[in-house]
Design a protein around this motif. Structure first.
Motif, PDB file in Angstrom:
ATOM      1  N   UNK A 291     -14.827  10.498   9.943  1.00 57.21           N
ATOM      2  CA  UNK A 291     -15.065   9.483   8.919  1.00 57.21           C
ATOM      3  C   UNK A 291     -14.687   8.018   9.959  1.00 57.21           C
ATOM      4  N   UNK A 292     -14.307   7.920  10.885  1.00 63.66           N
ATOM      5  CA  UNK A 292     -13.991   6.600  11.425  1.00 63.66           C
ATOM      6  C   UNK A 292     -12.503   6.162  11.319  1.00 63.66           C
ATOM      7  N   UNK A 293     -12.367   5.408  12.348  1.00 68.74           N
ATOM      8  CA  UNK A 293     -10.780   4.890  12.365  1.00 68.74           C
ATOM      9  C   UNK A 293     -10.377   3.954  11.141  1.00 68.74           C
ATOM     10  N   UNK A 294     -11.230   3.328  10.234  1.00 65.57           N
ATOM     11  CA  UNK A 294     -10.888   2.366   9.219  1.00 65.57           C
ATOM     12  C   UNK A 294     -10.854   3.115   8.048  1.00 65.57           C
ATOM     13  N   UNK A 295     -11.487   4.426   7.929  1.00 66.53           N
ATOM     14  CA  UNK A 295     -11.539   5.138   6.447  1.00 66.53           C
ATOM     15  C   UNK A 295     -10.018   5.207   6.112  1.00 66.53           C
ATOM     16  N   UNK A 296      -9.954   5.260   4.559  1.00 67.72           N
ATOM     17  CA  UNK A 296      -8.871   5.230   3.909  1.00 67.72           C
ATOM     18  C   UNK A 296      -7.764   6.443   4.205  1.00 67.72           C
ATOM     19  N   UNK A 297      -8.512   7.368   4.285  1.00 69.74           N
ATOM     20  CA  UNK A 297      -7.926   8.829   4.502  1.00 69.74           C
ATOM     21  C   UNK A 297      -7.273   8.918   5.952  1.00 69.74           C
ATOM     22  N   UNK A 298      -8.063   8.269   7.038  1.00 73.02           N
ATOM     23  CA  UNK A 298      -7.812   8.270   8.412  1.00 73.02           C
ATOM     24  C   UNK A 298      -6.656   7.406   8.410  1.00 73.02           C
ATOM     25  N   UNK A 299      -6.477   6.198   7.825  1.00 73.07           N
ATOM     26  CA  UNK A 299      -5.340   5.236   7.755  1.00 73.07           C
ATOM     27  C   UNK A 299      -4.265   5.723   7.259  1.00 73.07           C
ATOM     28  N   UNK A 300      -4.346   6.609   6.140  1.00 75.02           N
ATOM     29  CA  UNK A 300      -3.255   7.146   5.638  1.00 75.02           C
ATOM     30  C   UNK A 300      -2.487   8.171   6.362  1.00 75.02           C
TER      31      UNK A 300
ATOM     32  N   UNK B 130      -8.774  -4.620   7.195  1.00 75.62           N
ATOM     33  CA  UNK B 130      -9.677  -4.300   6.169  1.00 75.62           C
ATOM     34  C   UNK B 130      -9.243  -4.612   4.691  1.00 75.62           C
ATOM     35  N   UNK B 131     -10.032  -4.982   3.736  1.00 75.98           N
ATOM     36  CA  UNK B 131      -9.858  -5.432   2.589  1.00 75.98           C
ATOM     37  C   UNK B 131     -10.739  -4.840   1.547  1.00 75.98           C
ATOM     38  N   UNK B 132     -10.246  -4.338   0.537  1.00 74.66           N
ATOM     39  CA  UNK B 132     -11.115  -3.622  -0.510  1.00 74.66           C
ATOM     40  C   UNK B 132     -12.139  -4.597  -1.353  1.00 74.66           C
ATOM     41  N   UNK B 133     -11.399  -5.613  -1.501  1.00 78.84           N
ATOM     42  CA  UNK B 133     -12.241  -6.927  -2.241  1.00 78.84           C
ATOM     43  C   UNK B 133     -13.184  -7.527  -1.093  1.00 78.84           C
ATOM     44  N   UNK B 134     -14.576  -7.592  -1.278  1.00 78.83           N
ATOM     45  CA  UNK B 134     -15.263  -8.185  -0.291  1.00 78.83           C
ATOM     46  C   UNK B 134     -14.962  -9.747  -0.192  1.00 78.83           C
ATOM     47  N   UNK B 135     -14.386 -10.306  -1.120  1.00 73.91           N
ATOM     48  CA  UNK B 135     -14.119 -11.629  -1.330  1.00 73.91           C
ATOM     49  C   UNK B 135     -13.182 -12.119  -0.032  1.00 73.91           C
TER      50      UNK B 135
ATOM     51  N   UNK C 216       2.457  -0.075   9.755  1.00 72.32           N
ATOM     52  CA  UNK C 216       1.826   0.389   8.555  1.00 72.32           C
ATOM     53  C   UNK C 216       0.425  -0.390   8.665  1.00 72.32           C
ATOM     54  N   UNK C 217      -0.641   0.386   8.766  1.00 67.61           N
ATOM     55  CA  UNK C 217      -1.927  -0.084   9.180  1.00 67.61           C
ATOM     56  C   UNK C 217      -2.742  -0.327   7.603  1.00 67.61           C
ATOM     57  N   UNK C 218      -3.399  -1.527   7.526  1.00 71.66           N
ATOM     58  CA  UNK C 218      -3.875  -1.897   6.400  1.00 71.66           C
ATOM     59  C   UNK C 218      -3.145  -1.506   4.986  1.00 71.66           C
ATOM     60  N   UNK C 219      -2.044  -1.846   4.744  1.00 71.76           N
ATOM     61  CA  UNK C 219      -1.340  -1.591   3.828  1.00 71.76           C
ATOM     62  C   UNK C 219      -1.528  -2.095   2.464  1.00 71.76           C
ATOM     63  N   UNK C 220      -1.452  -1.175   1.380  1.00 67.04           N
ATOM     64  CA  UNK C 220      -1.803  -1.657   0.090  1.00 67.04           C
ATOM     65  C   UNK C 220      -0.446  -2.481  -0.488  1.00 67.04           C
TER      66      UNK C 220
END
Length: 325
Positions: A21-30, A82-87, A116-120
């Motif tokens: 999936x790649x290192x930045x995929x949500x499942x991998x980060x989790x 990484x951010x979910x919102x492209x803004x 904590x990587x790319x946390x919500x």
């Protein structure tokens, strides 16, 4: 033993996910975050086990040195690339900065670290709550680092600062993490000394959200011996912060793969200022103050006792008192 057996299995599963999936995929980060939590839980269990007495000669038990810092110092690092919102444009260096700092704190200064990587938003607040409800040893220290986008709502005088989690929605401030929320958690941490570091635009707005109580001004800072810092200053309460810029100031992310200018100064201080095995908050600040092109800030928030500091101590010095004088 169960944690030690489970961790390699989780690690292999995370590696397999990342390969697909790649290192930045949500499942991998989790998966990586869960693996880090598992490692930290295992370390906490080991640290809480009663130490075996050391014998020096027949029937003479020697307890652990009072200067030993392993298990006393914790570090929690949040980094959003990484951010979910492209803004919100993706960033290059926050994870690199946080992981470099975590490795340095763990290997050189004996900190227990959690990245904590790319946390919500929820993951940030949950991690702060876990830290707040922990039961650390006496005279413990807590280091927290935030790297990512920051925004200011309003003007210079009345504006409020926010950090942007991965799942933030542009313009919906309830999805951001305010400095007030962060400060409320940090002020009531059980640790005796807390150092918060913000590498984000408008980071200086953190101080606007807090009221600092430091009593009488301490005398001008003078270099202090390791023994004096650890034995005299360790019991003092401190709430201190460093920011990469002022409250109305955007800051540079730097060149990809070369750290942000502010993180570079932090890393340089921890690597170079600790030749004697000790780095204090004041020494750290001399490095960050020298960052060009932006105006880093630093000082107390909440109640900080006069003369109190935050320090990074080489744990290998704990058993060699002759080097501490």
């Amino acid at each position: 033993e169960a944690y030690a057996e489970a961790r390699p299995l989780y690690a292999r599963a995370a590696d397999a996910q990342e390969a697909v999936l790649g290192a930045d995929h949500e499942l991998v980060v989790r998966a990586r975050n869960n693996l880090e939590r598992l490692r930290l839980t295992e370390a906490n269990l080991l640290a809480s086990a009663p130490p075996a007495p050391q014998l020096r000669g027949p029937d003479i038990a020697v307890g652990p040195s009072p200067l030993a810092r392993r298990g006393h110092d914790r570090a929690l690092l949040f980094a959003v690339n990484q951010y979910d919102d492209p803004h919100f444009a993706p960033l290059s260096n926050p994870l690199f900065d946080a992981e470099t700092l975590a490795g340095l704190l763990q290997e050189s200064y004996g900190f227990e670290t959690l990245v904590i990587r790319n946390p919500t938003r929820g993951e940030i607040l949950d991690a702060l709550r876990e830290a707040r409800t922990a039961n650390p040893p006496e005279n413990s220290q807590f280091f927290v680092f935030f790297a990512g986008h920051g925004v200011l709502d309003g003007g210079r005088e009345r504006g409020l600062g926010y950090l942007i989690p991965r799942d933030a929605v542009a313009g919906e401030f309830s999805t951001y993490v305010s400095y007030s929320e962060i400060g409320d958690n940090l002020e009531i941490l059980p640790d005796q000394r807390v150092l918060a570091v913000f590498d984000a635009c408008y980071g200086g707005a953190f101080f606007k959200s807090r009221t600092a109580f430091r009593g009488d001004d301490p005398p001008p800072y003078e270099p202090r011996s390791l023994a004096r810092v650890v034995e005299k200053y360790a019991p003092l309460r401190a709430r201190l912060a460093l920011t990469s810029g002022q409250g109305d100031e955007p800051v540079s992310e730097g060149v990809r793969g070369q750290h942000s200018p502010f993180a570079y100064a932090l890393i340089s201080a921890l690597r170079n200022a600790g030749d004697d095995g000790l780095v204090t908050f004041e020494e750290l600040k001399t490095y960050t103050d020298a960052v060009e092109g932006q105006s880093p800030g630093g000082g107390p928030f909440g109640y900080t006792e006069p003369g109190a500091t935050f320090f990074f101590l080489d744990p290998d010095l704990a058993g060699d008192m002759s080097r501490l004088e």
